[in-house]
Design a protein around this motif. Sequence first.
Motif, PDB file in Angstrom:
ATOM      1  N   HIS A   1    -112.266  65.755  79.369  1.00 56.60           N
ATOM      2  CA  HIS A   1    -111.433  65.119  80.392  1.00 56.60           C
ATOM      3  C   HIS A   1    -112.045  63.844  80.946  1.00 56.60           C
ATOM      4  O   HIS A   1    -113.263  63.636  80.855  1.00 56.60           O
ATOM      5  CB  HIS A   1    -111.175  66.104  81.536  1.00 56.60           C
TER       6      HIS A   1
ATOM      7  N   ASP B   1    -114.816  71.787  85.127  1.00 54.09           N
ATOM      8  CA  ASP B   1    -114.363  70.938  86.231  1.00 54.09           C
ATOM      9  C   ASP B   1    -113.233  71.595  87.030  1.00 54.09           C
ATOM     10  O   ASP B   1    -112.261  72.086  86.455  1.00 54.09           O
ATOM     11  CB  ASP B   1    -113.890  69.597  85.675  1.00 54.09           C
TER      12      ASP B   1
ATOM     13  N   GLY C   1    -118.652  70.117  80.489  1.00 52.36           N
ATOM     14  CA  GLY C   1    -118.280  69.119  79.489  1.00 52.36           C
ATOM     15  C   GLY C   1    -117.241  69.591  78.490  1.00 52.36           C
ATOM     16  O   GLY C   1    -116.606  68.789  77.831  1.00 52.36           O
TER      17      GLY C   1
ATOM     18  N   CYS D   1    -113.761  71.915  80.014  1.00 48.27           N
ATOM     19  CA  CYS D   1    -114.848  71.757  80.986  1.00 48.27           C
ATOM     20  C   CYS D   1    -114.645  72.701  82.174  1.00 48.27           C
ATOM     21  O   CYS D   1    -113.534  73.131  82.470  1.00 48.27           O
ATOM     22  CB  CYS D   1    -114.874  70.311  81.468  1.00 48.27           C
TER      23      CYS D   1
ATOM     24  N   CYS E   1    -115.469  62.990  83.775  1.00 51.39           N
ATOM     25  CA  CYS E   1    -116.332  64.168  83.625  1.00 51.39           C
ATOM     26  C   CYS E   1    -117.744  63.859  84.123  1.00 51.39           C
ATOM     27  O   CYS E   1    -118.270  62.778  83.884  1.00 51.39           O
ATOM     28  CB  CYS E   1    -116.377  64.593  82.154  1.00 51.39           C
ATOM     29  N   GLY E   2    -118.329  64.833  84.804  1.00 53.42           N
ATOM     30  CA  GLY E   2    -119.689  64.667  85.304  1.00 53.42           C
ATOM     31  C   GLY E   2    -120.732  64.536  84.206  1.00 53.42           C
ATOM     32  O   GLY E   2    -121.842  64.066  84.452  1.00 53.42           O
TER      33      GLY E   2
HETATM   34 ZN    ZN Z   1    -116.213  67.773  83.006  1.00 54.85          ZN
END
Ligand code: ZN
Length: 163
Positions: free
Chosen positions: A89, A38, A61, A36, A92-93
């Motif tokens: 992870h 992130d 993602g 991801c 995660c959004g």
């Molecule tokens: Zn994520």
Amino acid sequence: MTEVDRLLAGNESYVSGTRARPDNAEPARRLAVLTCMDTRIDPLAALGLGVGEAHVLRNAGGRVTDDVLRSLALSVHVLGVRTVVVMQHTRCGLAHVTNDDLHVRTGANIDFYPIADHAVALRDDVNKLTASEVLNPIGEVAGMLYDVQTGEVKLQLRWRQDV
Ligand SMILES: [Zn+2]
């Protein structure tokens, strides 16, 4: 000073530093890691990797999209990659949201590849990789989940074939 100015200043320090700058574009570990975007994930550090050892592909993602297949086709067929890891992870959004939510929030009517359940998403993504003709032959594919609080990686599933 804008963000771009800060980046250029950061590069000056980088160039004058003593970091390794591998000369070979082929990943030394014959590995590609998809994860991801992130900010909390440092994929090389989290997996004990160094510069030059792996391709790192990132998107929202850590999902297998057409563009991921495009890049991995080059990893496998042009640059010698034999192992692919999909590392999603915690927190995660894209987890526990829906395409409908994201269509409203972004105004973009596209598939965001939301994640209802990491076990299912990782299985789907590993299946997509192993079923893809553009990646054949590929040696080993694994699905992992990275814990953004502890840094721990848990293996969720793996797939192998002799190549
Ligand atoms: Zn994520």
